[in-house]
Design a protein around this motif. Structure first.
Motif, PDB file in Angstrom:
ATOM      1  N   ALA A 137       5.010 -86.082 -55.232  1.00 50.18           N
ATOM      2  CA  ALA A 137       5.231 -87.417 -55.802  1.00 50.18           C
ATOM      3  C   ALA A 137       6.709 -87.642 -56.094  1.00 50.18           C
ATOM      4  O   ALA A 137       7.257 -88.721 -55.834  1.00 50.18           O
ATOM      5  N   LEU A 138       7.381 -86.615 -56.615  1.00 50.05           N
ATOM      6  CA  LEU A 138       8.818 -86.734 -56.884  1.00 50.05           C
ATOM      7  C   LEU A 138       9.603 -86.854 -55.583  1.00 50.05           C
ATOM      8  O   LEU A 138      10.571 -87.620 -55.498  1.00 50.05           O
ATOM      9  N   ALA A 139       9.173 -86.108 -54.559  1.00 50.90           N
ATOM     10  CA  ALA A 139       9.848 -86.188 -53.262  1.00 50.90           C
ATOM     11  C   ALA A 139       9.717 -87.590 -52.679  1.00 50.90           C
ATOM     12  O   ALA A 139      10.664 -88.122 -52.078  1.00 50.90           O
ATOM     13  N   ALA A 140       8.545 -88.200 -52.857  1.00 47.35           N
ATOM     14  CA  ALA A 140       8.335 -89.573 -52.373  1.00 47.35           C
ATOM     15  C   ALA A 140       9.258 -90.542 -53.100  1.00 47.35           C
ATOM     16  O   ALA A 140       9.802 -91.476 -52.499  1.00 47.35           O
ATOM     17  N   MET A 141       9.457 -90.327 -54.389  1.00 47.37           N
ATOM     18  CA  MET A 141      10.370 -91.178 -55.152  1.00 47.37           C
ATOM     19  C   MET A 141      11.804 -90.984 -54.690  1.00 47.37           C
ATOM     20  O   MET A 141      12.577 -91.945 -54.591  1.00 47.37           O
ATOM     21  N   ALA A 142      12.172 -89.732 -54.377  1.00 50.59           N
ATOM     22  CA  ALA A 142      13.545 -89.433 -53.980  1.00 50.59           C
ATOM     23  C   ALA A 142      13.894 -90.026 -52.621  1.00 50.59           C
ATOM     24  O   ALA A 142      15.040 -90.405 -52.374  1.00 50.59           O
ATOM     25  N   THR A 143      12.913 -90.098 -51.739  1.00 51.33           N
ATOM     26  CA  THR A 143      13.178 -90.566 -50.368  1.00 51.33           C
ATOM     27  C   THR A 143      12.817 -92.032 -50.159  1.00 51.33           C
ATOM     28  O   THR A 143      13.025 -92.570 -49.079  1.00 51.33           O
ATOM     29  N   ASP A 144      12.283 -92.676 -51.201  1.00 49.52           N
ATOM     30  CA  ASP A 144      11.866 -94.080 -51.075  1.00 49.52           C
ATOM     31  C   ASP A 144      13.078 -94.987 -50.879  1.00 49.52           C
ATOM     32  O   ASP A 144      14.029 -94.949 -51.659  1.00 49.52           O
ATOM     33  N   ARG A 145      13.046 -95.770 -49.832  1.00 49.29           N
ATOM     34  CA  ARG A 145      14.138 -96.708 -49.552  1.00 49.29           C
ATOM     35  C   ARG A 145      13.621 -98.154 -49.549  1.00 49.29           C
ATOM     36  O   ARG A 145      14.210 -99.031 -48.920  1.00 49.29           O
ATOM     37  N   THR A 146      12.535 -98.367 -50.270  1.00 47.96           N
ATOM     38  CA  THR A 146      11.941 -99.700 -50.320  1.00 47.96           C
ATOM     39  C   THR A 146      12.931-100.726 -50.863  1.00 47.96           C
ATOM     40  O   THR A 146      13.548-100.524 -51.915  1.00 47.96           O
ATOM     41  N   ARG A 147      13.065-101.804 -50.139  1.00 50.81           N
ATOM     42  CA  ARG A 147      13.853-102.945 -50.629  1.00 50.81           C
ATOM     43  C   ARG A 147      12.876-104.103 -50.759  1.00 50.81           C
ATOM     44  O   ARG A 147      12.633-104.845 -49.807  1.00 50.81           O
ATOM     45  N   GLY A 148      12.297-104.216 -51.930  1.00 51.90           N
ATOM     46  CA  GLY A 148      11.208-105.160 -52.139  1.00 51.90           C
ATOM     47  C   GLY A 148      11.658-106.597 -52.296  1.00 51.90           C
ATOM     48  O   GLY A 148      12.854-106.903 -52.392  1.00 51.90           O
ATOM     49  N   TRP A 149      10.653-107.464 -52.374  1.00 56.55           N
ATOM     50  CA  TRP A 149      10.924-108.895 -52.488  1.00 56.55           C
ATOM     51  C   TRP A 149      11.739-109.234 -53.732  1.00 56.55           C
ATOM     52  O   TRP A 149      12.468-110.226 -53.758  1.00 56.55           O
TER      53      TRP A 149
END
Length: 278
Positions: free
Chosen positions: A75-87
């Motif tokens: 879960a932490l790895a997903a947060m670290a690699t998240d590049r979401t640029r949301g609305w």
């Protein structure tokens, strides 16, 4: 290491969790930094969310911290690699940062639980109701500021995750605007209550156990219980609560409030009666 000018609440949360792991392992920031070939200042920037951390470095730290919770590490790895640029990014620089952080939190949420005492929850508000709530702000909002807040709130209202709201009768009865707006708001609640993923419960004035619902709270589910977040509203914006002991307390509080509230079918009947009184 490029520093962020304004880390998001999600980036800060990742840093906070890494600091908690380090402290649980009994290591100082200097000792942890040495594991990465970094210095104390760089470790401080990572743990404050001012600097990002690669997945490889995150996993190396978790290993040195003797963290064996594989789900938590993933879960932490997903947060670290998240590049979401949301609305919500289109509102950056136009609305307070807390508005954007709340949108990002909701975007990644697995579920949401809400206790409302004085106002109908924002995700369930009609435009007229929301406008009346925002118009009560001091200092008074300009026309453009008002419209931005209304647009942002409407964009947040695309609820697709399991959502539970326990609403006190006071919030259902208080007229933030006029009779017409109140009636439309109750009709909106009845409409939303028919959705399979939305559960509404009411607490009438004459129901015992109200002390447990003495304050508004929003409980947002993360990928794991330890990554849940409680949102508390203040006159100056939202406060995110994420300490594990406090999360357990708020989780228990919600279940206690839910237990004394009306069942969903009873709630719909109750809201119907209130609407007929208007």
């Amino acid at each position: 290491m490029v520093l962020r000018r304004e880390p998001t609440a999600r980036q800060v949360r990742l840093g906070t969790e890494l600091r908690r792991l380090r402290e649980a392992a009994g290591l100082t920031a200097i000792e942890a930094a040495a594991l990465l070939g970094a210095n104390r200042a760089q470790m401080s920037h990572i743990e404050s969310g001012l600097a990002g951390v690669s997945e490889e470095r995150l996993r190396r730290l978790a290993s040195h911290y003797a963290c064996t919770d594989k789900e938590f590490i993933e879960a932490l790895a997903a947060m670290a690699t998240d590049r979401t640029r949301g609305w919500w990014e289109e509102y950056r620089g136009l609305l307070p940062t807390s508005f954007l952080d709340l949108s990002e939190l909701e975007h990644h949420a697995r579920f949401q639980h809400h206790v409302a005492v004085l106002y109908v929850p924002g995700l369930l508000q009609t435009e007229d109701y929301a406008r009346a709530v925002f118009s009560d702000r001091l200092p008074e909002l300009t026309y453009d500021e008002m419209e931005l807040r209304i647009q942002h709130r409407k964009a947040r209202q695309q609820i697709t995750i399991p959502y539970k709201a326990v609403i006190h009768e006071a919030a259902l009865r208080i007229r933030v605007s006029d009779r017409t707006a109140s009636k439309a708001q109750l009709a909106r609640l009845l409409e939303l209550s028919e959705a399979d993923h939305i559960t509404l419960r009411a607490i009438p004035f004459d129901l015992d156990g109200f002390a447990r619902a003495s304050s508004t709270m929003t409980y947002v589910g993360g990928p794991l219980p330890k990554l849940d977040t409680v949102v508390r509203d203040t006159p100056h914006g939202s406060i995110f609560v994420d300490a594990e002991a406090q999360l357990r307390s708020y989780r228990t509080r919600f279940h206690m409030v839910e237990a004394v509230s009306l069942e969903p079918d009873q709630t719909r009947d109750f809201i119907h009666r209130l609407a007929e009184e208007l």
